[in-house]
Design a protein around this motif. Structure first.
Motif, PDB file in Angstrom:
ATOM      1  N   ASN A  87      22.663  38.405  56.571  1.00 28.83           N
ATOM      2  CA  ASN A  87      23.717  39.404  56.520  1.00 28.83           C
ATOM      3  C   ASN A  87      24.595  39.133  55.298  1.00 28.83           C
ATOM      4  O   ASN A  87      24.542  38.040  54.715  1.00 28.83           O
ATOM      5  CB  ASN A  87      24.540  39.396  57.808  1.00 28.83           C
ATOM      6  N   PRO A  88      25.386  40.092  54.858  1.00 24.31           N
ATOM      7  CA  PRO A  88      26.158  39.932  53.608  1.00 24.31           C
ATOM      8  C   PRO A  88      27.073  38.717  53.601  1.00 24.31           C
ATOM      9  O   PRO A  88      27.241  38.063  52.565  1.00 24.31           O
ATOM     10  CB  PRO A  88      26.959  41.240  53.530  1.00 24.31           C
ATOM     11  N   VAL A  89      27.671  38.411  54.747  1.00 26.28           N
ATOM     12  CA  VAL A  89      28.583  37.265  54.801  1.00 26.28           C
ATOM     13  C   VAL A  89      27.823  35.961  54.568  1.00 26.28           C
ATOM     14  O   VAL A  89      28.259  35.082  53.814  1.00 26.28           O
ATOM     15  CB  VAL A  89      29.322  37.228  56.149  1.00 26.28           C
ATOM     16  N   GLY A 148      28.296  33.431  51.445  1.00 24.23           N
ATOM     17  CA  GLY A 148      28.604  32.014  51.667  1.00 24.23           C
ATOM     18  C   GLY A 148      27.601  31.099  50.992  1.00 24.23           C
ATOM     19  O   GLY A 148      27.975  30.083  50.384  1.00 24.23           O
ATOM     20  N   ARG A 149      26.305  31.470  51.063  1.00 22.76           N
ATOM     21  CA  ARG A 149      25.283  30.659  50.414  1.00 22.76           C
ATOM     22  C   ARG A 149      25.471  30.660  48.893  1.00 22.76           C
ATOM     23  O   ARG A 149      25.341  29.612  48.243  1.00 22.76           O
ATOM     24  CB  ARG A 149      23.900  31.181  50.790  1.00 22.76           C
TER      25      ARG A 149
END
Length: 267
Positions: A9-11, A15-16
């Motif tokens: 997912n975009p979050v 984060g990665r």
């Protein structure tokens, strides 16, 4: 049938990417410390440093003077037509000098040297990496960090403040050409405002920025070239090309970010 792999997912993806960026910045910081340590490892470093001062500093002199004179002339022109609205055109000298010394001098110098010398550093070291010349240095018991990276970091610390000082001076002259010679501001008022407005803290702050930018540009450029063989987006000549592009883009972004952070502490 096998199920298609799930997409982050975009979050998670953001984060990665952020963690990957932090990891690379940490690796560059350790790389810088290692390179800085080897500056003082031997007196044989001095000729290499002098040669790199010539490559980074002297060979960038023309573009610095050219950009500096036109930056000062544009500041003089824009500043005059802004200040004249408030009846304060006599402050043009102070406006030009402070803008150059505090901000534009260190920042534009760093960006110009990044484009001319930083890209050259990344490309040269990158070519040495893909042609196994760096491995050959290891085989001959020559430390690649001390031979390739340390002289460039030391030379940048010498060249950047000198180029910044020249940029500031030629920029002030450019403001004089526009403000005094073309627009008719009193010459004495122009230089008097500079003398009374510019303080030692302004000059010191500009040189502090130039030293920080020197570390950023030399470290990022050398790091990108040194680890060209570990890139995910291309190998061989393509990797050198991508490393050079990454070095220029990342150096410019980090220079602007560092400028904001340092300015917030100096003001």
């Amino acid at each position: 049938m096998t199920n298609p792999p799930e997409r982050d997912n975009p979050v998670t993806a953001l984060g990665r990417s952020f963690l990957r960026l932090l990891g690379e910045l940490g690796a560059m910081f350790i790389f810088m410390l290692d390179g800085f340590r080897h500056i003082f490892a031997s007196t044989k470093q001095l000729p290499k440093i002098v040669n790199q001062v010539y490559v980074i500093g002297y060979k960038s002199l023309f573009v610095i003077l050219l950009i500096g004179i036109f930056t000062g002339m544009v500041l003089g022109l824009q500043g005059y037509y802004t200040l004249v609205k408030f009846g304060s055109e006599g402050l043009l000298g102070a406006a030009v000098a402070l803008t150059l010394i505090r901000e534009l001098g260190p920042v534009l110098t760093a960006i110009m040297v990044t484009g001319r010398a930083g890209s050259s550093m990344a490309a040269e070291i990158g070519v040495m990496r893909i042609t196994d010349q760096i491995d050959a240095l290891d085989v001959m018991d020559i430390n690649p960090m001390g031979y390739l990276v340390s002289p460039r970091i030391a030379a940048s610390l010498v060249a950047f403040p000198l180029l910044t000082a020249l940029f500031d001076v030629i920029g002030i002259i450019g403001g004089y050409v526009t403000g005094v010679m073309l627009l008719g501001i009193n010459e004495g008022v122009y230089f008097h405002r500079i003398a009374t407005s510019v303080e030692l803290a302004d000059v010191t702050g500009g040189f502090m920025k130039s030293l920080l930018f020197a570390l950023i540009v030399s470290t990022v450029s050398c790091y990108q070239g040194y680890f060209t063989h570990m890139r995910r987006d291309g190998m061989g000549p393509e990797g050198v090309s991508n490393s050079t592009t990454s070095a220029v883009v990342m150096s410019c972004v980090l220079v602007l970010v560092a400028d904001y952070v340092l300015t917030s502490f100096l003001l």
